[in-house]
Design a protein around this motif. Structure first.
Motif, PDB file in Angstrom:
ATOM      1  N   LEU A   1     -14.648 -43.908 -11.767  1.00 41.43           N
ATOM      2  CA  LEU A   1     -13.695 -44.984 -12.079  1.00 41.43           C
ATOM      3  C   LEU A   1     -13.839 -46.110 -11.074  1.00 41.43           C
ATOM      4  O   LEU A   1     -13.809 -47.289 -11.428  1.00 41.43           O
TER       5      LEU A   1
ATOM      6  N   PHE B   1     -13.863 -31.914 -10.218  1.00 41.08           N
ATOM      7  CA  PHE B   1     -13.708 -32.791 -11.379  1.00 41.08           C
ATOM      8  C   PHE B   1     -12.922 -34.050 -11.008  1.00 41.08           C
ATOM      9  O   PHE B   1     -13.296 -35.165 -11.394  1.00 41.08           O
TER      10      PHE B   1
ATOM     11  N   ILE C   1     -14.338 -37.934 -11.213  1.00 40.60           N
ATOM     12  CA  ILE C   1     -13.769 -38.965 -12.088  1.00 40.60           C
ATOM     13  C   ILE C   1     -13.292 -40.155 -11.250  1.00 40.60           C
ATOM     14  O   ILE C   1     -13.430 -41.311 -11.648  1.00 40.60           O
TER      15      ILE C   1
ATOM     16  N   PHE D   1      -3.637 -41.207 -16.567  1.00 41.12           N
ATOM     17  CA  PHE D   1      -4.349 -42.473 -16.610  1.00 41.12           C
ATOM     18  C   PHE D   1      -3.926 -43.238 -17.854  1.00 41.12           C
ATOM     19  O   PHE D   1      -3.712 -42.634 -18.912  1.00 41.12           O
TER      20      PHE D   1
ATOM     21  N   SER E   1      -5.607 -36.467 -18.143  1.00 38.62           N
ATOM     22  CA  SER E   1      -6.807 -37.263 -17.940  1.00 38.62           C
ATOM     23  C   SER E   1      -7.652 -37.276 -19.210  1.00 38.62           C
ATOM     24  O   SER E   1      -7.527 -36.402 -20.067  1.00 38.62           O
ATOM     25  N   ALA E   2      -8.507 -38.264 -19.325  1.00 38.08           N
ATOM     26  CA  ALA E   2      -9.550 -38.227 -20.356  1.00 38.08           C
ATOM     27  C   ALA E   2     -10.632 -37.269 -19.846  1.00 38.08           C
ATOM     28  O   ALA E   2     -10.634 -36.907 -18.674  1.00 38.08           O
TER      29      ALA E   2
ATOM     30  N   ALA F   1      -6.264 -47.298 -11.986  1.00 35.58           N
ATOM     31  CA  ALA F   1      -6.454 -45.859 -12.231  1.00 35.58           C
ATOM     32  C   ALA F   1      -6.994 -45.168 -10.981  1.00 35.58           C
ATOM     33  O   ALA F   1      -6.584 -44.053 -10.656  1.00 35.58           O
TER      34      ALA F   1
END
Lengths: 211, 211
Positions: A204, A196, A200, B13, B124-125, B153
């Motif tokens: 990003l 994960f 991410i 973040f 985190s989102a 980020a």
């Protein structure tokens, strides 16, 4: 995050109430947990069914499983083999279940060595006094046997420092909830979510370049 | 088991909603948590009180705190110092509170190095897409600024692998409960209960010898 099951080894002092806790945990959260089923060479007792209490195997079959590396761990008690078949555990983990192995400290440490992501949990009574009282309270054993059991508990306790968590069985309900919270929390461990995190990060990175 | 507080560093973040989560956590469990109060050399804004939002210090006072080793970590942003006074944190930990530090990854790793028992948590989102949308949704920044934030980020995310837990802020309530479960579970870590284990071992040993 995709939920892959966690292998949990539960050990504990005899008299700590481990069996009752596990039964309760599985009853309360049947969709979360699976209990590993051991293979054994001992004969089934009345009412026991192959694949439910145990996988019943002949000595030859069991030794073939050992030879083929099909057991996560095994041990010999008195005349019989007991072991944990890997296939059943893997199937349950792949299905997203957290799989519980109830084994002793020596076996537990072997499993952790082989699978470092294994969660080791130790169940204790609130105090040594309470543990002694519970053993005495059973009323089925004489003082010598109880002392021998307590001596065995001291030996077992030498390995606790290698465990991840120690839970105190004071109130059954509370203890079950505590164990469930620990296992749930472990799913949020960074080491269990590397995919994960990498994903991410890549996304990003793409966005920051205007993709 | 005696409950000694845990030092928790929370990073995340920008746009992950860390501030809101912490506020909610402290409101829901005021008896469990304390928020660390930073010292700073920046001037108080209207409505800010010394010892509430920050400990407001002069540059000379701050540099004296650095020299005396009174800060767990500190950093300089633009013209001003920001740091974490050790005394306040220690007092809260001794009182059994879990103390939350909201700092960035670099500071977090310094704290962990100094105090290995520190719990590092990253917020985190649910996805990079969602994080981008939250930043865009604010409507206060142009695309270049948002891209720069996303780039920042990515840099920050390089340190996540050194954290202990990653929590996803999808639903606020759920995320707060998850964090509380993680911290509660951490109190059952073997490494935080060595005294209890040694004590029960000694007592069991005494009993097994008939004491």
């Amino acid at each position: 995050m995709a939920k892959k099951g966690i292998l949990i080894v539960v050990s504990g002092f005899s008299g700590a109430g481990k069996g009752t806790i596990m039964k309760q945990l599985l009853q309360q959260y049947p969709e979360h947990y699976a209990l590993s089923i051991s293979a054994t060479t001992r004969k089934p007792r009345t009412g026991e069914t192959d694949g439910v209490e145990y996988f019943f195997r002949t000595r030859e079959q069991f030794e073939e499983m050992i030879a083929k590396g099909e057991l996560i761990e095994y041990a010999q008690y008195v005349e019989n083999y007991y072991g944990t078949p890997q296939a059943y555990v893997n199937d349950q983990l792949a299905a997203g279940k957290d799989v519980i192995l109830e084994i002793e400290i020596q076996g537990a440490l072997k499993v952790k060595e082989k699978f470092p992501q294994t969660l080791l949990m130790f169940v204790s009574a609130p105090s040594a006094e309470e543990l002694k009282n519970r053993l005495v309270g059973r009323g089925t054993e004489d003082m010598d046997t109880i002392r021998a059991r307590l001596g065995r508990a001291v030996e077992e306790s030498q390995g606790i420092e290698n465990y991840d968590y120690i839970v105190i069985n004071d109130m059954l309900e509370k203890c079950v909830e505590e164990i469930h919270a620990i296992v749930s929390s472990e799913h949020s461990r960074v080491s269990r979510n590397i995919n994960f995190i990498q994903q991410i990060r890549e996304e990003l990175s793409g966005f920051s370049k205007g993709e």
